[in-house]
Write a protein that holds these residues in place. Sequence first.
Motif, PDB file in Angstrom:
ATOM      1  N   GLU A  94      -1.614  39.204  42.405  1.00 14.94           N
ATOM      2  CA  GLU A  94      -0.995  38.357  43.562  1.00 14.94           C
ATOM      3  C   GLU A  94      -0.540  39.412  44.747  1.00 14.94           C
ATOM      4  N   VAL A  95      -0.103  40.285  44.730  1.00 14.73           N
ATOM      5  CA  VAL A  95      -0.111  41.495  45.700  1.00 14.73           C
ATOM      6  C   VAL A  95      -1.489  41.609  46.643  1.00 14.73           C
ATOM      7  N   LEU A  96      -2.316  41.720  45.817  1.00 12.65           N
ATOM      8  CA  LEU A  96      -3.789  42.217  46.533  1.00 12.65           C
ATOM      9  C   LEU A  96      -4.346  40.682  47.211  1.00 12.65           C
ATOM     10  N   ILE A 103     -11.231  44.269  53.563  1.00 13.91           N
ATOM     11  CA  ILE A 103     -10.361  45.471  53.221  1.00 13.91           C
ATOM     12  C   ILE A 103     -11.162  45.857  51.916  1.00 13.91           C
ATOM     13  N   ASP A 104     -10.691  47.096  51.210  1.00 11.09           N
ATOM     14  CA  ASP A 104     -11.094  47.271  49.759  1.00 11.09           C
ATOM     15  C   ASP A 104      -9.663  47.415  49.249  1.00 11.09           C
ATOM     16  N   THR A 105      -9.592  47.097  48.110  1.00 15.18           N
ATOM     17  CA  THR A 105      -8.362  47.302  47.330  1.00 15.18           C
ATOM     18  C   THR A 105      -8.441  48.173  46.179  1.00 15.18           C
ATOM     19  N   VAL A 106      -7.356  48.755  45.477  1.00 18.10           N
ATOM     20  CA  VAL A 106      -7.387  49.575  44.477  1.00 18.10           C
ATOM     21  C   VAL A 106      -6.124  49.288  43.890  1.00 18.10           C
ATOM     22  N   VAL A 107      -5.908  49.750  42.196  1.00 23.32           N
ATOM     23  CA  VAL A 107      -4.931  49.471  41.718  1.00 23.32           C
ATOM     24  C   VAL A 107      -4.647  50.858  40.904  1.00 23.32           C
ATOM     25  N   MET A 119      -3.518  49.694  48.368  1.00 22.10           N
ATOM     26  CA  MET A 119      -3.383  50.155  47.155  1.00 22.10           C
ATOM     27  C   MET A 119      -2.141  49.559  46.523  1.00 22.10           C
ATOM     28  N   HIS A 120      -2.084  49.078  45.403  1.00 17.05           N
ATOM     29  CA  HIS A 120      -0.887  48.673  44.587  1.00 17.05           C
ATOM     30  C   HIS A 120      -0.779  49.406  43.356  1.00 17.05           C
ATOM     31  N   VAL A 121       0.426  49.881  43.116  1.00 16.99           N
ATOM     32  CA  VAL A 121       0.608  50.935  41.918  1.00 16.99           C
ATOM     33  C   VAL A 121       1.460  50.030  41.098  1.00 16.99           C
ATOM     34  N   VAL A 122       1.238  49.852  39.731  1.00 16.28           N
ATOM     35  CA  VAL A 122       1.893  49.289  38.778  1.00 16.28           C
ATOM     36  C   VAL A 122       2.454  50.673  37.950  1.00 16.28           C
ATOM     37  N   GLY A 123       3.641  50.271  37.462  1.00 16.15           N
ATOM     38  CA  GLY A 123       4.428  51.361  36.631  1.00 16.15           C
ATOM     39  C   GLY A 123       3.500  51.890  35.283  1.00 16.15           C
ATOM     40  N   GLU A 124       3.577  53.045  35.083  1.00 15.57           N
ATOM     41  CA  GLU A 124       2.947  53.503  34.141  1.00 15.57           C
ATOM     42  C   GLU A 124       3.417  53.260  32.858  1.00 15.57           C
ATOM     43  N   PRO A 125       2.202  53.148  31.627  1.00 13.18           N
ATOM     44  CA  PRO A 125       2.925  52.453  30.466  1.00 13.18           C
ATOM     45  C   PRO A 125       4.035  53.222  29.957  1.00 13.18           C
ATOM     46  N   SER A 126       4.968  52.362  29.511  1.00 22.13           N
ATOM     47  CA  SER A 126       6.062  53.148  28.679  1.00 22.13           C
ATOM     48  C   SER A 126       6.969  52.129  28.039  1.00 22.13           C
ATOM     49  N   SER A 127       7.755  52.316  27.214  1.00 20.01           N
ATOM     50  CA  SER A 127       8.732  51.504  26.509  1.00 20.01           C
ATOM     51  C   SER A 127      10.098  51.299  27.225  1.00 20.01           C
ATOM     52  N   MET A 128      10.147  51.901  28.362  1.00 22.41           N
ATOM     53  CA  MET A 128      11.548  52.051  29.008  1.00 22.41           C
ATOM     54  C   MET A 128      11.567  50.831  30.133  1.00 22.41           C
TER      55      MET A 128
END
Length: 139
Positions: free
Chosen positions: A66-68, A82-86, A34-43
């Motif tokens: 790239e990570v996956l 492996i399985d992958t999820v974002v 699992m790879h987690v990207v930042g939640e959409p924000s303007s910060m």
Amino acid sequence: MTTRVLVPMDDSELAESALRYALETHADADVTVMHVVGEPSSMLGEATALALEDDIEAAAEEQASEVLARARAIADEYDRDIDTVVDMGRPGRAIVDRAESFDTVVIGSHGSSLVDRLFIGNVAQTVFQRCPVPVTVVR
């Protein structure tokens, strides 16, 4: 018996070590990276770019690619699929939420950069404290 293992990965060597550990220790289990990207924000950095995209999910997949790809290359070394999820959002929370569907979580002890740890907090600590399933922290 462990049949489903979740391995959260960022771009750190410790995350790669966690995946290797999971593949070696849980040889018969289904492994999901699992790879987690930042939640959409303007910060914040990558999250800002994500927030400006028309197709946020496609942009998240691109950021994670790239990570996956590295995760798949490591799995190939072990002759494993492996399985992958974002996911999007706060990494600790996203991992804990997804962990309910797994028998265990294998995670690197800390992320890739000091800045990530300062702004996001210690993801491994959050997962360790809040996870509904057993957690192995790899150093």
